[in-house]
Design a protein around this motif. Structure first.
Motif, PDB file in Angstrom:
ATOM      1  N   LEU A  22     -22.562  27.380 -13.345  1.00  0.00           N
ATOM      2  CA  LEU A  22     -21.594  27.066 -14.403  1.00  0.00           C
ATOM      3  C   LEU A  22     -22.200  27.253 -15.787  1.00  0.00           C
ATOM      4  O   LEU A  22     -21.556  27.779 -16.702  1.00  0.00           O
ATOM      5  CB  LEU A  22     -21.067  25.628 -14.234  1.00  0.00           C
TER       6      LEU A  22
ATOM      7  N   LYS B 296     -15.292  16.442  -8.167  1.00  0.00           N
ATOM      8  CA  LYS B 296     -15.901  16.699  -9.492  1.00  0.00           C
ATOM      9  C   LYS B 296     -16.246  18.174  -9.643  1.00  0.00           C
ATOM     10  O   LYS B 296     -16.063  18.767 -10.706  1.00  0.00           O
ATOM     11  CB  LYS B 296     -17.170  15.864  -9.663  1.00  0.00           C
TER      12      LYS B 296
ATOM     13  N   ASN C 252     -25.210  23.731 -11.307  1.00  0.00           N
ATOM     14  CA  ASN C 252     -25.542  23.665 -12.724  1.00  0.00           C
ATOM     15  C   ASN C 252     -25.822  25.058 -13.284  1.00  0.00           C
ATOM     16  O   ASN C 252     -25.291  25.446 -14.318  1.00  0.00           O
ATOM     17  CB  ASN C 252     -26.747  22.740 -12.894  1.00  0.00           C
TER      18      ASN C 252
ATOM     19  N   GLY D 251     -14.970  25.542 -16.140  1.00  0.00           N
ATOM     20  CA  GLY D 251     -15.290  24.500 -17.120  1.00  0.00           C
ATOM     21  C   GLY D 251     -16.786  24.385 -17.352  1.00  0.00           C
ATOM     22  O   GLY D 251     -17.581  25.238 -16.954  1.00  0.00           O
ATOM     23  N   LYS D 252     -17.143  23.260 -17.981  1.00  0.00           N
ATOM     24  CA  LYS D 252     -18.560  23.044 -18.314  1.00  0.00           C
ATOM     25  C   LYS D 252     -19.243  22.246 -17.213  1.00  0.00           C
ATOM     26  O   LYS D 252     -18.613  21.399 -16.579  1.00  0.00           O
ATOM     27  CB  LYS D 252     -18.643  22.255 -19.617  1.00  0.00           C
ATOM     28  N   PRO D 253     -20.532  22.504 -16.973  1.00  0.00           N
ATOM     29  CA  PRO D 253     -21.209  21.735 -15.927  1.00  0.00           C
ATOM     30  C   PRO D 253     -21.547  20.313 -16.389  1.00  0.00           C
ATOM     31  O   PRO D 253     -21.944  20.115 -17.527  1.00  0.00           O
ATOM     32  CB  PRO D 253     -22.498  22.525 -15.693  1.00  0.00           C
ATOM     33  N   LEU D 254     -21.333  19.367 -15.495  1.00  0.00           N
ATOM     34  CA  LEU D 254     -21.766  17.986 -15.722  1.00  0.00           C
ATOM     35  C   LEU D 254     -22.559  17.610 -14.489  1.00  0.00           C
ATOM     36  O   LEU D 254     -22.193  18.022 -13.388  1.00  0.00           O
ATOM     37  CB  LEU D 254     -20.554  17.058 -15.814  1.00  0.00           C
TER      38      LEU D 254
ATOM     39  N   GLN E  31     -14.837  20.820 -12.405  1.00  0.00           N
ATOM     40  CA  GLN E  31     -15.687  21.611 -13.302  1.00  0.00           C
ATOM     41  C   GLN E  31     -15.394  23.108 -13.189  1.00  0.00           C
ATOM     42  O   GLN E  31     -15.543  23.851 -14.151  1.00  0.00           O
ATOM     43  CB  GLN E  31     -17.164  21.361 -13.001  1.00  0.00           C
TER      44      GLN E  31
END
Ligand code: MSP
Length: 525
Positions: A369, A477, A366, A507-510, A481
């Protein structure tokens, strides 16, 4: 080919945590070997014949065939749910398997390896076998583990096991690597000493048992369930198969020593004695003998045996629903040393997931990213020059990767995950010390900030690859990301510094590892 098999589960009751452990363990090993670049074939399945199934079906007033059809789907559905990805499904009622058992019996008969004789003695209904004096306890009685013991006289078919035990002793002494872990070898040699001179009864008269594979040359008998079940390892690998059987080519599958993943309760005598001797009688060479990876048991809390009678059977389905498949898979291979036993403990499941995944790895992913998005618009640059702290992080990754490989090569998944965890902790401490959020305050530090964030993001990429055998979905996943779909295709040997290319946009953290919040977990925290 790396040919890996699990034990095939009895279909007389529902799958429990022990069954799930073995299948997840095998799946992790198979995925790890794929990562190493090996070609892998994983076989699992169900053991559908025998007295226990016949009795369970009778109790319910249905045919054994209907009974096993229903119970079998409980296993296959659970493996799908837990992400156990197998290449072959062994079901012993499959006509192709029956044909192979028949062919093997016929060949052994032609070679003079089978004979008929009458035996009278004590017979355990539960274990479906005649008992010997050595099976009595110190008071001279047959203990409760044998269930109901009856006196019977019966004519049956026997396999000349005793002709092969001298060879087996020598073979085990000269090829100790076939028994993993090594300490099981002495148990096996002791058992072999006691067993010498005895042949193996491989038939059951139909008056007593109909639910089995009929003897090809004597229709009054069916095949002993263990003799039938063990053959699954070759029958579903294409041994003696018809050209149109839709099975693999045996020589391709069995090209090196296969690895049979089994629990400690079925090493002696089934796999360690019967199976090796059967293969030897069938003409398999020493080099073709399998390795046995003997895992320990999951017990109930406090070491209590997990069994239906004690009522402490842990249901893997329920655990997956309650805590997630990822948490269950992680726990099953993290909190047991392959070969040893462990006690199931829900608090530890929650604690290991929350600490090692949600807090440590989740936090690392988290922050890596998130800060890259916020501070460098998600662009990773290789930067430099490297400080001692950067070099120490790179060294930590190299050390963890080597330790991970060494442990996983030895089937020690827990140790492999520990190695991975060490690097994750190192990275989080590095982030605390480097304070990218402070660096961001001064534009002069731009290059330094980019270097720090690159070290964190690069570490996430490596961790995702190493985690993938255990948690393939979570690893996928993370790769997504990072905008690195290629990560899911990379091999272990590609794990070098620089997986994330220069100027790569991540990319964006999920959240990948949401914290488990149970009443019990919150009460304890
Ligand atoms: N059908 C035989 C195996 C035939 S293999 C040719 C059998 N079936 S079983 O359903 O009783 O067990 C299947 C596997 O689960 C075995 O490897 C067994 O050791 C393993 N386990 C059963 N209980 C277990 C635990 N409590 N913990 C870990 N594994 C356990 O045996």
């Amino acid at each position: 080919m790396f040919y890996l098999t699990t034990a095939i589960d009895y279909t007389n009751s529902a799958p429990h945590l022990g069954h799930a452990y073995e299948k997840v363990l095998a799946d992790v090993i198979a995925r790890y070997h794929r990562l190493r670049g090996d070609e892998v074939f994983l076989l699992t399945g169900v053991d559908q014949h025998g007295q226990k199934v016949q009795q369970a079906a009778e109790k319910e007033g249905i045919s054994p065939a209907d009974f096993v059809e229903r119970t079998t789907s409980r296993f296959s559905t659970l493996w799908d749910k837990l992400g156990v990805k197998y290449d072959g499904w062994a079901a012993t009622t499959d006509p192709r398997h029956k044909a192979c058992v028949g062919a093997i019996l016929t060949e052994l008969m032609e070679q003079g390896q089978l004979y008929k004789k009458t035996h009278s003695g004590s017979y355990s209904v539960r274990q479906e076998q005649f008992l010997q004096d050595r099976d009595r306890d110190e008071h001279g009685n047959f203990g409760p583990e044998w269930g109901e013991v009856i006196e019977i006289a019966e004519e049956n078919w026997y396999f000349k096991l005793s002709e092969h035990t001298d060879w087996l002793k020598k073979f085990l002494e000269t090829n100790p690597e076939v028994i993993i872990p090594a300490f099981r070898k002495s148990e096996l040699l002791n058992a072999l000493e006691k067993n010498s001179g005895l042949d193996l009864c491989v038939s059951r008269p139909k008056e007593r048992l109909q639910w089995g594979i009929e003897f090809p040359f004597d229709s009054n008998y069916v095949t002993y369930v263990w003799f039938d079940a063990l053959i699954n390892y070759v029958s579903f690998a294409g041994y003696r198969a018809a050209a149109d059987a839709d099975l693999p080519v045996f020589e391709e599958i069995w090209s090196a020593r296969p690895v049979h993943v089994i629990g400690k309760d079925i090493l002696i005598p089934a796999h360690g004695i019967y199976w090796f001797c059967m293969l030897h009688a069938m003409g398999f060479s020493d080099a073709q003998m399998p390795r046995l990876l003997v895992h320990g048991f999951w017990n109930g809390l406090g070491g209590a045996k997990m069994s239906k009678s004690t009522g402490n059977v842990v249901d893997p389905n329920e655990l997956a629903d309650k805590f997630s498949v990822e948490a269950l898979r992680y726990y099953l291979v993290r909190d047991i040393v392959t070969g040893k036993d462990s006690d199931y403990d829900m608090d530890r499941l929650v604690m290991l997931y929350n600490t090692e995944l949600a807090n440590e790895l989740g936090n690392l992913c988290n922050r890596a990213l998130n800060m890259s998005q916020r501070f460098t618009a998600g662009i990773i640059t290789h930067g430099g020059p490297f400080t001692d702290a950067d070099l120490a992080l790179q060294a930590s990754l190299a050390e963890s990767t080597d330790a991970y490989r060494a442990a996983m090569d030895e089937f020690d998944i827990s140790k492999g995950l520990e190695a991975l965890g060490r690097h994750v902790v190192h990275c989080n401490q590095y982030a605390e010390r480097m304070k990218p959020w402070e660096l961001n305050k001064d534009p002069e530090n731009k290059a330094r900030l980019a270097t720090v964030l690159q070290h964190l993001a690069e570490s996430v990429a490596h961790c995702a690859v190493m985690l993938s055998p255990v948690l393939p979905d979570a690893a996928g996943k993370l790769a997504a990301q990072l905008n690195l779909s290629s990560l899911t295709e990379i091999g272990l040997s590609d794990l070098r510094w620089g997986l994330i290319p220069e100027e790569h946009a991540i990319g964006k953290p999920l959240p990948v590892f949401p914290r488990i919040l149970t009443a019990e977990a919150t009460a304890n925290s």
